[in-house]
Design an enzyme around this catalytic site. Sequence first.
Site, mmCIF file in Angstrom:
data_model
loop_
_atom_site.group_PDB
_atom_site.id
_atom_site.type_symbol
_atom_site.label_atom_id
_atom_site.label_comp_id
_atom_site.label_asym_id
_atom_site.label_seq_id
_atom_site.Cartn_x
_atom_site.Cartn_y
_atom_site.Cartn_z
ATOM 1 N N ASP A 327 0.861 -1.170 0.000
ATOM 2 C CA ASP A 327 0.000 0.000 0.000
ATOM 3 C C ASP A 327 0.906 1.230 0.000
ATOM 4 O OD1 ASP A 327 -2.322 1.643 0.377
ATOM 5 O OD2 ASP A 327 -1.743 1.801 2.487
ATOM 6 N N ASP A 524 -1.824 -0.700 6.011
ATOM 7 C CA ASP A 524 -2.091 -0.208 7.364
ATOM 8 C C ASP A 524 -3.519 0.249 7.592
ATOM 9 O OD1 ASP A 524 -1.961 2.154 5.809
ATOM 10 O OD2 ASP A 524 -1.404 3.312 7.580
ATOM 11 N N ASP A 528 -7.244 -1.772 3.580
ATOM 12 C CA ASP A 528 -6.278 -2.815 3.236
ATOM 13 C C ASP A 528 -6.636 -4.167 3.837
ATOM 14 O OD1 ASP A 528 -4.579 -1.052 1.821
ATOM 15 O OD2 ASP A 528 -3.701 -0.360 3.696
#
Length: 629
Positions: A327, A524, A528
């Site tokens: 990410d 995080d 996600d």
Amino acid sequence: MTTPAIARSGAARDDARRRLGFDRSLRRVILLFPLSGLAGGGVLFALGHPDWAATSWTATTLPVLAFLCIDIVSSLRRGEIGLDIVAALSMSAALIFDESLAAAVVALMYAGGQHLEEFAGRRARREMTALLDRTPRTTLRHQPEGLREIATEAVLPGDRLMIRRGDVTPVDGIVTSGVAVLDQSTLTGEALPRRFGPGAEIASGASNLGDAFDLVAMRRAADSAYAGIVRLVDEAQRSKAPMARLADTYAIVFLAVTLALAGAAWAVSGDPIRAVAVLVVATPCPLLLAVPIALVAGLSRAAKQGVLIKGGGALEALARIRAIVFDKTGTLTDGRPQIEKVLAQPGFTPGLVLAMAASLDQASQHVVAQTLVAEAQGRGITLSMPEDTEETPGEGLSGSVAGRAVVVGSYDFVLSHLGSCRSAQAPADSPAGGMVVAVAIDDRYAGSILLSDRLREGTDKLLASLRDQGVHRLVLATGDREAVARDIAQGLDIDLVLADLTPARKVDLVKQERRHGPVMMVGDGVNDAPALAAADIGMAMGARGSAASAEAADVVLLVDRLDRVVNALAIARQSRAIALQSVVAGILLSVIGMIAAAFGLISPVQGALLQEVIDVAVILNALRALGEA
């Protein structure tokens, strides 16, 4: 988990420790039998009384054999079949065929091996156990009548607590008075203590090294960061790795081979002592010792560095990772916007614009507001207390600072508060991946503050280290704009950059990347969590990430440092390699010894001593996974 569940979890651990303490004491008593029997029998044999010596060896073997048989019955009731059966057969056969000395040696080696295995296991999991042992049970709460000691599970959001020198912070909270000097090494692996002033947010589970300070609880104990870590550690310790389950299966095969070889040696030679020697050499099996010790050692070593791996299965899977999907926000980037520039309109200065905006933002918990406050304090700007504040979530904040009307937020939000004085120059474009905070003072547009989310320092080196660890595919996946993603990825060794992704599309991406090998997703945020769960290994940035991502992940980084990804991979691969190495070497040596015994080259006593040397070597080799050998 509800608050009472935390208490039940702690009580269950206390009961387990008491049972473990009794079990250790019993095993020590059992060990005394073969020790005393061998010593006493040796003296009798030296004095010319071989019959009495044999009687001594036999008498002290029987209690160990009885204890072993009880353990075997308990294991069979649980549906587990292990090589302890071989130990029982070898002792029984040795006694039946008047090899009492060999029986006593096997008894000593078995009892001693139990202690060696238990010691190795305790050493291997000591860092994880340290996390559990630090759970605070009580804390001091300010009440109208004064300080009162209460149970940690009774703390409610908004309670003001006193954290004394040496106390462990019981809940997540905000420092309200005093300066907190905290040791977070057990949680994050960072050796140096950190200082937190008033207004700083701190996590539960850190030790106070300085003077007492007051902490206002942000959430209940069960919902705090440390409680989540405790749950993850409990889960990791209860889990059984696929390699360990495979070892159980191989143990059954090894048991069958042992019995067949012992029977064949007896049948071909007509000498039952050869069968006894074969059984003795096969007692116990390195397969059962090496795998769990090496994997648990790896889990403990990772925990010491602030990487919580949820069990041996996750450790094994982590060792096989070949592709990683990252990410962007909060993972490859810092996740906290930083000030790039302060622009002031005529009649105002950049210092005044920042001072007024930061003073007002003291009343907000928004991440951007906290950034402005921290930046102003870092520049030595004295902040005034805001009054009459009113916040519109996601838009901005208005109020009074030192008698002046101040508005901070988006450009449109600020303009909507300017009344008839709406003439203002639009703020400059923000840096890629950044944003603009507009500021108005006394019904005049005063200026803007440009912020950006910067790439984490050392990201390029991190990606190179991952390549060195055998990762062949690196992907950046973000829900942010494509221009922002391309700007962040510029100059980085990344194979694919995808932007504007929804959580569902991130899941699809993870599945597609499996064609390159086992996939790890690193993220995080709440968005996600689905991709973390879908990946072969999900790794969550737990230090500042969401609870949802930490729950969905297989690995949680307790420290906000992306380089621990490399550490986790290295530890996992080393631990798995050591486990396999120990198994192969131990089994190979045992088989060689069994063949030698079948041909009459090794006596039962020599076989017992040989197998114990193999077991000790295997256990010591497995402990290398701690990284300290």
